[in-house]
Design a protein around this motif. Sequence first.
Motif, short mmCIF file in Angstrom:
data_model
loop_
_atom_site.label_atom_id
_atom_site.label_comp_id
_atom_site.label_asym_id
_atom_site.label_seq_id
_atom_site.Cartn_x
_atom_site.Cartn_y
_atom_site.Cartn_z
N PRO A 29 0.70 -1.20 0.13
CA PRO A 29 -0.17 0.53 0.16
C PRO A 29 0.73 1.26 -0.34
O PRO A 29 1.94 1.08 0.67
CB PRO A 29 -0.83 -0.03 1.32
N LYS A 46 -3.98 -15.83 -1.59
CA LYS A 46 -4.02 -15.64 -2.44
C LYS A 46 -3.37 -16.38 -3.66
O LYS A 46 -2.40 -16.97 -3.67
CB LYS A 46 -2.97 -14.27 -2.58
N GLU A 58 0.89 -9.19 -3.46
CA GLU A 58 0.16 -7.50 -3.55
C GLU A 58 -0.24 -8.22 -1.69
O GLU A 58 -0.63 -8.74 -1.23
CB GLU A 58 -1.01 -7.82 -4.45
N ILE A 59 0.69 -7.19 -1.28
CA ILE A 59 0.74 -7.16 0.18
C ILE A 59 -0.35 -6.36 0.98
O ILE A 59 -0.42 -5.30 0.11
CB ILE A 59 2.28 -6.61 1.40
N PRO A 60 -1.06 -6.74 1.92
CA PRO A 60 -2.12 -6.67 2.90
C PRO A 60 -1.37 -4.96 3.48
O PRO A 60 -0.05 -5.26 3.83
CB PRO A 60 -3.16 -7.29 3.04
N PRO A 61 -1.85 -4.28 4.17
CA PRO A 61 -1.61 -3.91 5.28
C PRO A 61 -0.77 -3.98 6.66
O PRO A 61 0.04 -3.76 6.66
CB PRO A 61 -2.92 -3.04 5.37
N ASP A 62 -1.22 -5.06 6.73
CA ASP A 62 -1.05 -5.90 7.91
C ASP A 62 0.76 -6.15 7.46
O ASP A 62 2.05 -7.13 8.48
CB ASP A 62 -1.19 -6.97 8.43
N LEU A 65 1.32 -11.97 3.87
CA LEU A 65 0.81 -12.45 2.84
C LEU A 65 0.67 -13.72 2.85
O LEU A 65 1.39 -14.37 3.37
CB LEU A 65 1.54 -11.66 1.33
N THR A 67 0.24 -17.07 0.24
CA THR A 67 -0.34 -16.75 -1.49
C THR A 67 0.31 -18.33 -1.39
O THR A 67 0.63 -19.35 -1.14
CB THR A 67 1.10 -16.35 -2.14
#
Length: 156
Positions: A29, A46, A58-62, A65, A67
């Motif tokens: 992000p 993912k 695509e790394i989430p806010p925390d 990931l 995968t």
Amino acid sequence: MRLSAVIGILFLFMVSACDRGEEDIILVPTNFKGGILILFNQKSGKPTRYHDGKRLYEIPPDGILKTQFAPNYGWRFLTNFYRGSISASNRLPTYFDIERAPDSLLVGYIGSTGNQQKDINSKERYEFAELYICKKSEIDSLRKNIYMIDLSKIGE
């Protein structure tokens, strides 16, 4: 002259004999800063996705990931780190050795890959990669945070 030719041929032979991994992209992000933990081979993670022939994470806010990708072993070019979107203006410089990064610069740092036994009686393992987006002065505290994550609580 002859010695340099022999060395060059040996180098080419060694590189060609190495397993080749896929190139990868880390997309975080826009305002992300911190540690990144990627857990591989997660059935509910993912789905695999590519951008221009490169693995896209695509790394989430925390920063964690899960995968479906398998680990990406083998020789490859440096990981590309981007904040917000994949564009030249959002690309961060990448470092293998955080000590070489300028003190004031926000960079993508390639930490390490590893695996951890799922439990004391299991032969199965969690496979993971740790990476960072930070300044050189922040790496020690971020590493401690990543090392404190209990993979058995987030992995499958």
